[in-house]
Write a protein that holds these residues in place. Sequence first.
Motif, short mmCIF file in Angstrom:
data_model
loop_
_atom_site.label_atom_id
_atom_site.label_comp_id
_atom_site.label_asym_id
_atom_site.label_seq_id
_atom_site.Cartn_x
_atom_site.Cartn_y
_atom_site.Cartn_z
N MET A 1 0.74 -1.10 0.04
CA MET A 1 0.17 -0.06 -0.04
C MET A 1 1.04 1.15 -0.03
SD MET A 1 -3.18 1.06 2.40
CE MET A 1 -1.94 1.17 4.06
N HIS A 2 0.44 2.37 -0.47
CA HIS A 2 1.08 3.59 -0.61
C HIS A 2 1.44 4.04 0.99
CE1 HIS A 2 1.74 7.86 -1.68
NE2 HIS A 2 2.09 7.45 -2.84
N GLN A 3 2.87 4.39 0.69
CA GLN A 3 3.10 4.90 2.22
C GLN A 3 2.29 5.89 2.75
OE1 GLN A 3 5.29 2.72 4.29
NE2 GLN A 3 4.84 4.48 5.96
N LEU A 4 2.24 7.00 1.94
CA LEU A 4 1.35 8.47 2.29
C LEU A 4 0.19 8.03 2.91
CD1 LEU A 4 1.56 11.25 2.70
CD2 LEU A 4 0.51 11.44 0.43
N VAL A 5 -0.51 6.91 2.46
CA VAL A 5 -1.77 6.55 2.79
C VAL A 5 -1.89 5.85 4.15
CG1 VAL A 5 -3.70 4.98 2.33
CG2 VAL A 5 -2.84 6.37 0.50
N ASN A 6 -0.74 5.07 3.99
CA ASN A 6 -0.53 4.26 5.25
C ASN A 6 -0.17 5.41 6.59
OD1 ASN A 6 -0.43 1.99 6.98
ND2 ASN A 6 1.69 1.35 6.43
N ASP A 7 0.63 6.26 6.05
CA ASP A 7 0.96 7.31 7.31
C ASP A 7 -0.28 8.08 7.75
OD1 ASP A 7 3.60 6.42 7.14
OD2 ASP A 7 4.52 8.18 5.77
N ASN A 8 -0.89 8.70 6.64
CA ASN A 8 -2.04 9.22 7.11
C ASN A 8 -3.17 8.36 7.95
OD1 ASN A 8 -1.43 11.78 5.77
ND2 ASN A 8 -2.10 11.24 3.92
N LEU A 9 -3.19 7.27 7.60
CA LEU A 9 -4.24 6.44 8.42
C LEU A 9 -3.76 6.01 9.87
CD1 LEU A 9 -4.86 3.39 5.95
CD2 LEU A 9 -6.57 4.86 7.10
N SER B 1 -13.80 -0.79 -8.15
CA SER B 1 -14.72 0.29 -7.39
C SER B 1 -15.87 -0.41 -6.76
CB SER B 1 -15.05 1.35 -8.19
OG SER B 1 -16.00 0.99 -9.41
N VAL B 2 -16.53 0.40 -5.86
CA VAL B 2 -17.51 0.07 -5.28
C VAL B 2 -18.28 1.41 -4.98
CG1 VAL B 2 -18.80 -1.07 -2.91
CG2 VAL B 2 -16.50 -2.18 -4.15
N LEU C 1 -11.51 1.52 -5.04
CA LEU C 1 -11.09 0.93 -3.77
C LEU C 1 -9.96 1.71 -3.14
CD1 LEU C 1 -11.21 -2.62 -4.36
CD2 LEU C 1 -13.06 -1.15 -3.62
N ASP C 2 -8.92 2.32 -3.84
CA ASP C 2 -8.09 3.19 -3.07
C ASP C 2 -8.46 4.28 -2.42
OD1 ASP C 2 -8.34 4.23 -5.64
OD2 ASP C 2 -6.14 4.80 -5.85
N LEU C 3 -9.71 4.85 -3.25
CA LEU C 3 -10.27 6.07 -2.50
C LEU C 3 -11.08 5.90 -1.38
CD1 LEU C 3 -11.05 8.50 -5.65
CD2 LEU C 3 -9.19 8.49 -4.00
N TRP C 4 -11.67 4.59 -1.40
CA TRP C 4 -12.28 4.03 -0.16
C TRP C 4 -11.29 4.09 1.06
CZ3 TRP C 4 -17.05 2.29 1.69
CH2 TRP C 4 -18.12 2.10 0.55
N ILE C 5 -10.01 3.58 0.76
CA ILE C 5 -9.22 3.79 2.06
C ILE C 5 -8.88 5.26 2.49
CG2 ILE C 5 -6.50 3.07 2.49
CD1 ILE C 5 -7.06 0.88 0.32
#
Length: 171
Positions: A1-9, A131-132, A142-146
């Motif tokens: 998974m993208h590190q920035l997304v992980n950091d933001n979570l 997508s969903v 799905l990446d935007l769901w995250i």
Amino acid sequence: MHQLVNDNLYETRNNLVTEITLLSDAQLNRKPEMNIWSIAQVCHHLFLVEQASIKAIAWGLKAGDSTQKERKEIQLFLLDRTKKINAPKIVEPDVEPFKVQRIIDLLNDSRNKLMTLLSSIEDASILAEKSVKHPALGELPLDLWIEQIYLHEQRHIAQIKEIKILLDVEH
């Protein structure tokens, strides 16, 4: 998974837990007004949204290719608190009181489940291809769901800070 997304979570969840850790159970459950959620209810809502998001992402991963390829700018929408978004029934919080530690445990449990799901994805590029339908945002990759999980939390952290001011709680 993208590190920035992980950091933001990670960072957003830490900010959320910091906002509630020092509250008493009474402060957590007090409603500033009848039509405003308590901080406990806001946090329970965030737990329910994360749980629902996990199910949506898991379902989307199993489903066939999506027809939705359009990228949406969800950040501006989610962080604009002048636009009220009514929570779907499935993510409306309980009215029963919660203990601070119980809320933290629920949030930790749902985050662990999310991270377990995300770590099981071999090729993260699939998240942009499938997508969903999201109840407030429409068809969403799905990446935007995250991303919407932590953006949604940021929206509600601002709400929690406002509730603390209304309740005259130290922050």
